[in-house]
Design a protein around this motif. Structure first.
Motif, PDB file in Angstrom:
ATOM      1  N   PRO A 162       0.807  -1.226   0.000  1.00  0.00           N
ATOM      2  CA  PRO A 162       0.000   0.000   0.000  1.00  0.00           C
ATOM      3  C   PRO A 162       0.839   1.274   0.000  1.00  0.00           C
ATOM      4  CG  PRO A 162      -0.008  -1.005   2.175  1.00  0.00           C
ATOM      5  CD  PRO A 162       0.729  -1.942   1.269  1.00  0.00           C
ATOM      6  N   ARG A 163       2.138   1.157   0.265  1.00  0.00           N
ATOM      7  CA  ARG A 163       3.004   2.334   0.294  1.00  0.00           C
ATOM      8  C   ARG A 163       3.442   2.780  -1.095  1.00  0.00           C
ATOM      9  NH1 ARG A 163       7.428  -0.301   3.898  1.00  0.00           N
ATOM     10  NH2 ARG A 163       6.879  -1.868   2.371  1.00  0.00           N
ATOM     11  N   ARG A 164       3.195   1.968  -2.104  1.00  0.00           N
ATOM     12  CA  ARG A 164       3.597   2.330  -3.468  1.00  0.00           C
ATOM     13  C   ARG A 164       2.727   3.469  -3.982  1.00  0.00           C
ATOM     14  NH1 ARG A 164       8.213  -0.986  -4.919  1.00  0.00           N
ATOM     15  NH2 ARG A 164       8.015   0.107  -6.890  1.00  0.00           N
ATOM     16  N   ASP A 165       3.338   4.317  -4.813  1.00  0.00           N
ATOM     17  CA  ASP A 165       2.629   5.453  -5.416  1.00  0.00           C
ATOM     18  C   ASP A 165       1.644   4.925  -6.461  1.00  0.00           C
ATOM     19  OD1 ASP A 165       1.785   7.753  -6.672  1.00  0.00           O
ATOM     20  OD2 ASP A 165       3.765   8.337  -7.415  1.00  0.00           O
ATOM     21  N   GLN A 166       0.365   5.090  -6.194  1.00  0.00           N
ATOM     22  CA  GLN A 166      -0.689   4.568  -7.063  1.00  0.00           C
ATOM     23  C   GLN A 166      -0.925   5.434  -8.300  1.00  0.00           C
ATOM     24  OE1 GLN A 166      -2.431   1.564  -6.003  1.00  0.00           O
ATOM     25  NE2 GLN A 166      -0.708   1.598  -4.599  1.00  0.00           N
ATOM     26  N   THR A 167      -0.260   6.581  -8.373  1.00  0.00           N
ATOM     27  CA  THR A 167      -0.529   7.514  -9.476  1.00  0.00           C
ATOM     28  C   THR A 167       0.418   7.332 -10.663  1.00  0.00           C
ATOM     29  OG1 THR A 167       0.911   9.268  -8.604  1.00  0.00           O
ATOM     30  CG2 THR A 167      -1.390   9.229  -7.831  1.00  0.00           C
ATOM     31  N   SER A 168       1.429   6.453 -10.532  1.00  0.00           N
ATOM     32  CA  SER A 168       2.346   6.247 -11.663  1.00  0.00           C
ATOM     33  C   SER A 168       2.561   4.764 -11.922  1.00  0.00           C
ATOM     34  CB  SER A 168       3.686   6.951 -11.424  1.00  0.00           C
ATOM     35  OG  SER A 168       4.356   6.376 -10.333  1.00  0.00           O
ATOM     36  N   ILE A 169       2.600   4.437 -13.199  1.00  0.00           N
ATOM     37  CA  ILE A 169       2.838   3.057 -13.640  1.00  0.00           C
ATOM     38  C   ILE A 169       4.024   3.059 -14.591  1.00  0.00           C
ATOM     39  CG2 ILE A 169       1.952   1.146 -15.037  1.00  0.00           C
ATOM     40  CD1 ILE A 169      -0.800   1.687 -13.994  1.00  0.00           C
ATOM     41  N   CYS A 170       4.964   2.177 -14.329  1.00  0.00           N
ATOM     42  CA  CYS A 170       6.113   1.988 -15.215  1.00  0.00           C
ATOM     43  C   CYS A 170       5.836   0.752 -16.063  1.00  0.00           C
ATOM     44  CB  CYS A 170       7.382   1.806 -14.379  1.00  0.00           C
ATOM     45  SG  CYS A 170       8.866   1.644 -15.376  1.00  0.00           S
ATOM     46  N   VAL A 171       5.791   0.932 -17.370  1.00  0.00           N
ATOM     47  CA  VAL A 171       5.491  -0.155 -18.295  1.00  0.00           C
ATOM     48  C   VAL A 171       6.802  -0.774 -18.789  1.00  0.00           C
ATOM     49  CG1 VAL A 171       4.402  -0.772 -20.494  1.00  0.00           C
ATOM     50  CG2 VAL A 171       3.357   0.953 -19.015  1.00  0.00           C
ATOM     51  N   VAL A 172       6.949  -2.084 -18.569  1.00  0.00           N
ATOM     52  CA  VAL A 172       8.158  -2.801 -18.988  1.00  0.00           C
ATOM     53  C   VAL A 172       7.774  -3.985 -19.864  1.00  0.00           C
ATOM     54  CG1 VAL A 172       9.487  -2.115 -16.943  1.00  0.00           C
ATOM     55  CG2 VAL A 172       8.162  -4.230 -16.892  1.00  0.00           C
ATOM     56  N   GLU A 173       8.761  -4.538 -20.540  1.00  0.00           N
ATOM     57  CA  GLU A 173       8.491  -5.676 -21.421  1.00  0.00           C
ATOM     58  C   GLU A 173       8.396  -6.991 -20.657  1.00  0.00           C
ATOM     59  OE1 GLU A 173      11.139  -5.856 -24.791  1.00  0.00           O
ATOM     60  OE2 GLU A 173      11.025  -3.693 -25.095  1.00  0.00           O
ATOM     61  N   GLU A 174       9.332  -7.223 -19.736  1.00  0.00           N
ATOM     62  CA  GLU A 174       9.422  -8.510 -19.044  1.00  0.00           C
ATOM     63  C   GLU A 174       9.593  -8.311 -17.542  1.00  0.00           C
ATOM     64  OE1 GLU A 174       9.015 -11.233 -20.737  1.00  0.00           O
ATOM     65  OE2 GLU A 174       9.380 -10.550 -22.783  1.00  0.00           O
ATOM     66  N   SER A 175       9.333  -9.364 -16.767  1.00  0.00           N
ATOM     67  CA  SER A 175       9.478  -9.300 -15.315  1.00  0.00           C
ATOM     68  C   SER A 175      10.904  -8.977 -14.888  1.00  0.00           C
ATOM     69  CB  SER A 175       9.039 -10.627 -14.688  1.00  0.00           C
ATOM     70  OG  SER A 175       7.652 -10.824 -14.877  1.00  0.00           O
ATOM     71  N   LYS A 176      11.882  -9.412 -15.663  1.00  0.00           N
ATOM     72  CA  LYS A 176      13.282  -9.128 -15.316  1.00  0.00           C
ATOM     73  C   LYS A 176      13.552  -7.627 -15.347  1.00  0.00           C
ATOM     74  CE  LYS A 176      14.802 -10.239 -20.019  1.00  0.00           C
ATOM     75  NZ  LYS A 176      14.868  -8.891 -20.522  1.00  0.00           N
ATOM     76  N   ASP A 177      12.773  -6.874 -16.124  1.00  0.00           N
ATOM     77  CA  ASP A 177      12.932  -5.420 -16.178  1.00  0.00           C
ATOM     78  C   ASP A 177      12.453  -4.768 -14.880  1.00  0.00           C
ATOM     79  OD1 ASP A 177      13.827  -5.730 -18.832  1.00  0.00           O
ATOM     80  OD2 ASP A 177      11.786  -5.625 -19.598  1.00  0.00           O
ATOM     81  N   VAL A 178      11.441  -5.368 -14.242  1.00  0.00           N
ATOM     82  CA  VAL A 178      10.970  -4.866 -12.944  1.00  0.00           C
ATOM     83  C   VAL A 178      12.105  -4.963 -11.935  1.00  0.00           C
ATOM     84  CG1 VAL A 178       9.378  -5.280 -11.019  1.00  0.00           C
ATOM     85  CG2 VAL A 178       8.552  -5.455 -13.374  1.00  0.00           C
ATOM     86  N   VAL A 179      12.786  -6.094 -11.925  1.00  0.00           N
ATOM     87  CA  VAL A 179      13.897  -6.304 -11.000  1.00  0.00           C
ATOM     88  C   VAL A 179      14.990  -5.264 -11.237  1.00  0.00           C
ATOM     89  CG1 VAL A 179      15.725  -7.931 -10.296  1.00  0.00           C
ATOM     90  CG2 VAL A 179      13.408  -8.768 -10.760  1.00  0.00           C
ATOM     91  N   ALA A 180      15.301  -5.000 -12.503  1.00  0.00           N
ATOM     92  CA  ALA A 180      16.345  -4.021 -12.833  1.00  0.00           C
ATOM     93  C   ALA A 180      15.970  -2.630 -12.319  1.00  0.00           C
ATOM     94  CB  ALA A 180      16.576  -3.986 -14.344  1.00  0.00           C
ATOM     95  N   ASP A 203      -9.960   4.405 -14.164  1.00  0.00           N
ATOM     96  CA  ASP A 203     -10.588   5.106 -13.040  1.00  0.00           C
ATOM     97  C   ASP A 203      -9.970   6.474 -12.745  1.00  0.00           C
ATOM     98  OD1 ASP A 203      -8.197   4.506 -11.813  1.00  0.00           O
ATOM     99  OD2 ASP A 203      -9.066   3.281 -10.212  1.00  0.00           O
ATOM    100  N   GLY A 204      -8.941   6.864 -13.490  1.00  0.00           N
ATOM    101  CA  GLY A 204      -8.358   8.195 -13.330  1.00  0.00           C
ATOM    102  C   GLY A 204      -7.340   8.343 -12.209  1.00  0.00           C
ATOM    103  N   THR A 205      -7.018   7.258 -11.491  1.00  0.00           N
ATOM    104  CA  THR A 205      -6.036   7.329 -10.400  1.00  0.00           C
ATOM    105  C   THR A 205      -4.635   7.576 -10.944  1.00  0.00           C
ATOM    106  OG1 THR A 205      -7.357   5.785  -9.095  1.00  0.00           O
ATOM    107  CG2 THR A 205      -5.082   6.095  -8.403  1.00  0.00           C
ATOM    108  N   VAL A 206      -4.298   6.879 -12.033  1.00  0.00           N
ATOM    109  CA  VAL A 206      -2.954   6.981 -12.611  1.00  0.00           C
ATOM    110  C   VAL A 206      -2.831   8.283 -13.399  1.00  0.00           C
ATOM    111  CG1 VAL A 206      -1.286   5.916 -14.176  1.00  0.00           C
ATOM    112  CG2 VAL A 206      -2.715   4.477 -12.712  1.00  0.00           C
ATOM    113  N   ARG A 207      -1.790   9.057 -13.077  1.00  0.00           N
ATOM    114  CA  ARG A 207      -1.565  10.327 -13.776  1.00  0.00           C
ATOM    115  C   ARG A 207      -0.374  10.267 -14.728  1.00  0.00           C
ATOM    116  NH1 ARG A 207      -2.735  12.474  -8.491  1.00  0.00           N
ATOM    117  NH2 ARG A 207      -0.548  12.915  -8.165  1.00  0.00           N
ATOM    118  N   GLU A 208       0.577   9.328 -14.477  1.00  0.00           N
ATOM    119  CA  GLU A 208       1.744   9.224 -15.354  1.00  0.00           C
ATOM    120  C   GLU A 208       2.031   7.777 -15.696  1.00  0.00           C
ATOM    121  OE1 GLU A 208       6.465  10.451 -15.741  1.00  0.00           O
ATOM    122  OE2 GLU A 208       5.559  10.375 -13.756  1.00  0.00           O
ATOM    123  N   VAL A 209       2.314   7.537 -16.963  1.00  0.00           N
ATOM    124  CA  VAL A 209       2.765   6.229 -17.431  1.00  0.00           C
ATOM    125  C   VAL A 209       4.171   6.409 -17.972  1.00  0.00           C
ATOM    126  CG1 VAL A 209       2.398   4.353 -19.083  1.00  0.00           C
ATOM    127  CG2 VAL A 209       0.430   5.426 -17.970  1.00  0.00           C
TER     128      VAL A 209
END
Length: 199
Positions: A74-92, A132-138
């Motif tokens: 719940p501490r993560r910023d709900q207003t931004s989403i980082c779009v990556v290709e693969e799960s290994k990119d999340v780790v990076a 739902d309009g929560t995300v402001r930046e992708v």
């Protein structure tokens, strides 16, 4: 060519990404020489991964639960989403400790040569998350190659009319690199993404 199970193992290993015929042969003979317990442990681990690991219902990152640890936090910023290709990119990106938002894993990139189009990726689910309009930046963090650029371009055209701010990861010269070894795309990106120095 070997015969029987050893050739079957070499062939199976050779189908893994990044493993050529020589590497497959080397790994096969390493496993042949390894203690039985080590090989059994490897086999059990592979089966456990297939049985227990799934994809997050929300972001499609790998997870043991229906939701990954990032989506559960719940501490993560709900207003931004980082779009990556693969799960290994999340780790990076997580290793940098610079991003505190959420992720969305596409499951690849648009690649007509490989027969992979937008419908084969988790793009529809990304659009639903923005509803739902929560995300402001992708933030588009696709790979800086032809497929990654095509994917980022496609997503930009799709997402901008939805009223979210769309940004692309800056790319340029690596720290410690020499200009003479940089290709023209990387050098051009570094020039475009230059920052002004202030006093």
């Amino acid at each position: 060519m070997y015969e029987g199970p050893i050739q079957d193992l070499i062939d199976a290993l050779g189908q893994l990404p990044g493993i050529g015929p020589k590497s497959a042969q080397r790994i096969a003979f390493h496993l042949l020489d390894a203690p039985t317990e080590d090989v059994e442990h490897l086999a059990a681990t592979l089966l456990q991964v297939k049985a227990k690991v799934k994809f997050c219902d929300i972001c499609f990152n790998v997870s043991e639960d229906e939701r990954c640890r990032v989506c559960r936090d719940p501490r993560r910023d709900q207003t931004s989403i980082c779009v990556v290709e693969e799960s290994k990119d999340v780790v990076a990106i997580e290793r940098t400790r610079e991003f505190r938002g959420l992720y969305h894993v596409l499951g690849g990139s648009i690649s007509p040569i490989d027969g992979r189009g937008p419908a084969d990726l988790h793009i529809r689910e990304l659009c639903m998350r923005l509803g739902d309009g929560t995300v402001r930046e992708v933030i588009l963090a696709t790979d800086p190659n032809v497929e990654g650029e095509a994917t980022a371009s496609y997503l930009s055209r799709l997402l901008l009319p939805m009223g979210v701010q769309v940004s692309r990861l800056a790319s340029g010269l690596p720290v410690g690199g020499d200009l003479e070894y940089a290709d023209e795309v990387t050098l051009g990106r570094a020039l475009d993404g230059r920052r002004y120095v202030t006093a």
